[in-house]
Design an enzyme around this catalytic site. Structure first.
Site, PDB file in Angstrom:
ATOM      1  N   ASP A 175       1.915   8.312  12.468  1.00 21.21           N
ATOM      2  CA  ASP A 175       1.552   7.322  11.455  1.00 21.21           C
ATOM      3  C   ASP A 175       0.095   6.909  11.642  1.00 21.21           C
ATOM      4  O   ASP A 175      -0.286   6.451  12.714  1.00 21.21           O
ATOM      5  CB  ASP A 175       2.492   6.115  11.607  1.00 21.21           C
ATOM      6  CG  ASP A 175       2.231   5.037  10.579  1.00 21.21           C
ATOM      7  OD1 ASP A 175       1.670   5.354   9.511  1.00 21.21           O
ATOM      8  OD2 ASP A 175       2.604   3.876  10.831  1.00 21.21           O
TER       9      ASP A 175
ATOM     10  N   ASP B 105      -3.196   5.945   4.361  1.00 21.95           N
ATOM     11  CA  ASP B 105      -1.946   5.688   5.047  1.00 21.95           C
ATOM     12  C   ASP B 105      -1.021   6.897   4.930  1.00 21.95           C
ATOM     13  O   ASP B 105      -0.555   7.206   3.839  1.00 21.95           O
ATOM     14  CB  ASP B 105      -1.297   4.445   4.410  1.00 21.95           C
ATOM     15  CG  ASP B 105      -0.060   3.993   5.164  1.00 21.95           C
ATOM     16  OD1 ASP B 105       0.249   4.555   6.225  1.00 21.95           O
ATOM     17  OD2 ASP B 105       0.611   3.067   4.669  1.00 21.95           O
TER      18      ASP B 105
END
Ligand SMILES: *[C@@H]1O[C@H](CO)[C@@H](O)[C@H](O)[C@H]1NC(C)=O
Ligand SMILES: *[C@@H]1O[C@H](CO)[C@@H](O)[C@H](O)[C@H]1NC(C)=O
Length: 492
Positions: free
Chosen positions: A370, A164
């Protein structure tokens, strides 16, 4: 012994999380996860001469049932890990098909993540009262889609973690699972079997780093003085446990002593099957910062076009540095969201034509990239212009019903070859990024293939460059050099 979950986050979170039920739903793999698109060779020629469309075969929209791993992008001078999609045939942890969420759930979870990104970036105090996420909860967003496997402890235990770029703390479920561990496919990490494991004490200066990395003030185990972290995500997943350090083995040659991570004693939510999370954000305790001496805050990855192939996550520049194919744009810093990697979009090009969008639409808030957001979010004005131009280029195909958050869908089941408008972004510094054909559509089924972009509710919300749009691109983060780069066709 002290059970951290009982005191940490107190009832405020645990009661809310208690009623949260993880819905497992049957879903056939054939229905197609995200999408797989491969361009025909003639298209490569088309794209060179005419940037208006991609030519793709409909059958390539559906993922294969078996994994075809790829070694492309693996430079043996760099530390490279294989990246797989968590739900595809390349994930060795995919035996539990009932854990595969259906598309509506994926898109709902995606919206939950985006809502928490926006709450964070807006520092939105109003939402504090009606959400289970503190408005200042740093970076914790959601469960993510791409998996890497690394080693923790001595001797190293193999653990598969969701990676992430939008969060910082790395954590894994840990024995004795004092409060709760969800089902995972590998053995749960047992600190008592590692010679190099140590707890971090509350007096240690690194304990206080947790506040900015997780948004929560660390707690202290009363009898032993062990530092306790707690992190909760936008999709209501959470992990609470001992802040610890142990040896991290990235590859057979790259080992890091004293890597700081969370040893999770109470873990719940959408991480099912996987051992935890690998935080690649910009905060001090992210993997990128903890390995900065060796890798110089330089990493890159490629997300495969389909769950039936593999990509990579690499650290360090490698021998010759990035190839000439990589084009860079300045990395921007996002106030409020210190962990995020920011991009400056200045324009969007569809079918070779620049859309007329006032640059103030992009500059008033900004964009982050992201790895854990699925669908790219654009400011409403920009999205509407993109959607209109895309619809214009897709006129020959019958429309299909909207699907969840996706409003522009087509029934492509009557066609073998699809002509898809090209989409490119221009970024600060004059860099133009052509999306791969696999980075344009989200395939629910061949009779419902949707434009994989969503408009934010207003122009002041941040745009988010999501993982569908990153597919097949080599994405290069030169954090020390203050830039981020992209190259086409980094992986299959
Ligand atoms: C780490 O701290 C916890 C809680 O204080 C304790 O139960 C555990 O035994 C400690 N582990 C080690 C290896 O010191
Ligand atoms: C999609 O198109 C095919 C053939 O063109 C047609 O048979 C089918 O009924 C359509 N499906 C839907 C859901 O409209």
């Amino acid at each position: 012994m002290t059970t951290p979950g009982g005191s940490f986050l107190a009832n405020k979170y645990l009661i809310r999380f208690g009623v949260f039920v993880f819905l497992t739903t049957l879903c056939s793999l054939e229905k197609g996860f995200a999408l797989s698109l491969t361009e025909t060779s003639e298209d490569t020629t088309n794209s060179v001469h005419d940037h208006t469309h991609h030519t793709v075969q409909l059958k390539s929209l559906l993922p294969e049932k078996t994994c075809s791993p790829s070694t492309r992008g693996h430079d043996n001078k760099k530390a490279s890990l294989e990246v797989v999609h968590r739900h595809g045939p390349c994930s060795k942890h995919n035996q539990h098909k009932t854990d595969i969420p259906i598309h509506t759930q994926i898109l709902q979870q995606d919206q939950a993540r985006v809502n928490s990104v926006h709450a964070l970036l807006n520092g939105d105090k109003l939402r504090q009262s009606d959400t289970s996420i503190p408005a200042k909860s740093s970076t914790a967003l959601g469960s993510g889609d791409y998996i890497v496997t690394l080693g923790l402890g001595s001797p190293p235990k193999r653990l598969s973690l969701v990676f992430d770029t939008g969060s910082d703390l790395t954590w894994t479920q840990c024995q004795p699972c004092a409060k709760s561990c969800y089902q995972q496919n590998e053995q749960i990490f047992d600190p008592s079997l590692s010679k190099s494991y140590t707890n971090i004490s509350c007096n240690s200066p690194v304990c206080s780093l947790l506040k900015s990395a997780t948004g929560n003030t660390p707690r202290c185990a009363t009898r032993t003085g062990t530092c306790i972290y707690g992190i909760q995500y936008g999709d209501k997943s959470f992990s609470v446990g001992y802040f610890s350090k142990d040896s991290l083995t990235l590859t057979s040659t790259d080992l890091f002593d004293g890597f700081l991570f969370g040893c999770g004693q109470d873990n719940e939510g959408l991480f099912r099957g996987f051992a935890g999370l690998l935080g690649l954000g910009r905060n001090k305790i992210s993997l990128i910062e903890q390995t900065a001496q060796k890798y110089g805050r330089f990493f890159s990855y490629c997300l495969p076009s389909t769950p039936s192939s593999t990509g990579y996550l690499s650290f360090g520049r490698g021998s010759g540095g990035p190839s000439n194919a990589v084009k860079f744009t300045p990395l921007s810093t996002v106030s409020q969201g210190g962990s995020f990697y920011g991009l400056n979009v200045v324009g969007i090009i569809v079918s070779g034509r620049q859309l007329s969008i006032p640059t103030s639409v992009f500059s008033s808030s900004g964009m982050i990239i992201d790895s854990g957001t699925v669908i790219t979010r654009l400011q409403a004005t920009a999205y509407n212009a993109l959607r209109d131009a895309f619809q214009n280029g897709m006129k020959r195909y019958p429309r299909a019903k909207a699907f969840s958050i996706l409003d522009t869908c087509y029934n492509l089941s009557g066609s073998n070859t699809i002509y898809l408008p090209t989409i490119a972004f221009t970024f600060g510094g004059g860099m133009k990024l052509d999306l791969d054909a696999s980075g344009i559509l989200y395939v629910v089924s061949t009779s419902q293939v949707c434009l994989a972009f969503v408009g934010t509710s207003d122009d002041n919300d941040f745009a988010i460059f999501g993982n569908v749009q990153q597919k097949r691109l080599q994405v290069v983060y030169d954090v020390a050099g203050g830039k981020i780069g992209f190259a086409p066709a980094g992986c299959p």
